[in-house]
Enzyme design. Structure first.
Site, PDB file in Angstrom:
ATOM      1  N   SER A  35       0.873  -1.181   0.000  1.00  0.00           N
ATOM      2  CA  SER A  35       0.000   0.000   0.000  1.00  0.00           C
ATOM      3  C   SER A  35       0.908   1.229   0.000  1.00  0.00           C
ATOM      4  O   SER A  35       1.884   1.298  -0.764  1.00  0.00           O
ATOM      5  CB  SER A  35      -0.942  -0.045   1.203  1.00  0.00           C
TER       6      SER A  35
ATOM      7  N   TYR B  64      -5.066   7.978  -6.008  1.00  0.00           N
ATOM      8  CA  TYR B  64      -4.024   7.143  -5.388  1.00  0.00           C
ATOM      9  C   TYR B  64      -4.432   6.772  -3.955  1.00  0.00           C
ATOM     10  O   TYR B  64      -4.367   5.603  -3.555  1.00  0.00           O
ATOM     11  CB  TYR B  64      -2.698   7.897  -5.412  1.00  0.00           C
TER      12      TYR B  64
ATOM     13  N   LYS C 191      -5.082   3.036  -2.383  1.00  0.00           N
ATOM     14  CA  LYS C 191      -4.205   2.498  -1.335  1.00  0.00           C
ATOM     15  C   LYS C 191      -4.952   2.317  -0.005  1.00  0.00           C
ATOM     16  O   LYS C 191      -4.645   1.411   0.765  1.00  0.00           O
ATOM     17  CB  LYS C 191      -2.975   3.400  -1.166  1.00  0.00           C
TER      18      LYS C 191
END
Ligand SMILES: NC(=O)c1ccc[n+]([C@@H]2O[C@H](COP(=O)([O-])OP(=O)(O)OC[C@H]3O[C@@H](n4cnc5c(N)ncnc54)[C@H](OP(=O)(O)O)[C@@H]3O)[C@@H](O)[C@H]2O)c1
Length: 270
Positions: free
Chosen positions: A139, A153, A157
């Site tokens: 992650s 993003y 994650k």
């Protein structure tokens, strides 16, 4: 089929950065390693670095489920069942959500989240055949705090954290240990590209923290896989964010908002 006993490590994103450094550490232990990435050029360079004997490469896009499955079947035919998966393939496309083409948001989810799920799904039959295994999901610190200019993003994650939690519980009884790690800014080719397009609002927050070396992140990853540790944070700040983040969020948000407002005022004046 390769003889049993020797780990077969499959690393998505193994041609560069964190994934390549993890590959080097496993090769130093004598493991068989399969690298998966899209670009043949980088894969060839990685093979040259690692030595070909017990290392192989498969070109596939993790977002293309059928292509990835076929690549992993070829890899297990070559080196035996996958005993360790490191899912490191990932992309980052910084930019304000409202200004960014929708495709860039979708692509980050497709590679970072769905691509990881595709890789896990593809190795599970082989791990079950081997009677167990280890899965490490990469992650990011951006999976622990929302960062200005990183909506796609961060979403991808953060989602990995929930995915890893569910997967850990589901696979435990099969002898498959699931781990997840949250690297801070790390010196890799991706980081260099990202810096070039990092919004100034993000830089006032993230730019204060010195990036770490890929070697130390890779060592942390291999150590966590060795012990089966579920979560790895690499720095005390990320550990604190993970453990206390929701409590501290109002304060953290207020500090970041003020820094961003100061930056905005300075930009308007100049
Ligand atoms: N560097 C950092 O500061 C940092 C911090 C936190 C988390 N991370 C995470 O760590 C992981 C590795 O990042 P890195 O910095 O090592 O990046 P990197 O040096 O750019 O390496 C990324 C690797 O992923 C591969 N890849 C990218 N898209 C792919 C796709 N669709 N299918 C298959 N392979 C793909 C790349 O090869 P091809 O492009 O040829 O496919 C390359 O091998 C990523 O998940 C990233 O989000 C990085």
């Amino acid at each position: 089929m390769a003889p049993s006993g020797m780990p077969h490590v499959i690393i998505t994103g193994g041609s560069s950065g964190i994934g390549l450094t993890v590959a080097r550490l496993y090769r130093a232990r004598g493991a068989r390693v399969t690298l998966i990435a899209r670009g043949a050029g980088l894969l060839d360079e990685a093979l040259a670095l690692l030595g070909t004997g017990e290392t192989a490469a498969e070109a596939a896009d993790v977002a293309d489920r059928a292509a990835l499955e076929a690549a992993i079947v070829r890899a297990t035919e070559r080196f035996g069942p996958c005993t360790i998966l490191v899912s490191s393939a990932g992309i980052v496309e910084p930019g304000a959500f409202a200004d960014q083409p929708a495709d860039l948001f979708d692509r980050q989810i497709a590679v970072n989240l769905t691509g990881t799920a595709n890789a896990v799904r593809a190795v599970l039959p082989s791990m079950r055949q081997a009677g167990g295994g280890r899965i490490m999901l990469v992650s990011s610190g951006a999976g622990l705090i929302g960062i200005h200019g990183y909506a796609g993003y961060c979403a991808s994650k953060y989602a990995l954290r929930g995915y890893a939690g569910a997967l850990r519980s589901e696979l435990k009884a099969s002898g498959i240990a699931v781990s997840i790690c949250y690297p801070p800014d790390t010196q890799t080719p991706q980081f260099v590209r990202e810096l070039a397009s990092r919004p100034p609002e993000a830089q006032v927050i993230m730019g204060t923290v010195k990036p770490v070396e890929a070697e130390s992140v890779a060592r942390g990853i291999v150590g966590a896989i060795d012990t089966g540790r579920f979560e790895t944070f690499f720095t005390p700040t990320l550990w604190a964010l993970a453990r206390l983040g929701p409590l501290a969020a109002p304060l953290i948000n207020a500090v970041f908002d003020r820094q961003i407002a100061v930056l905005g005022k300075r930009n308007r004046r100049s």
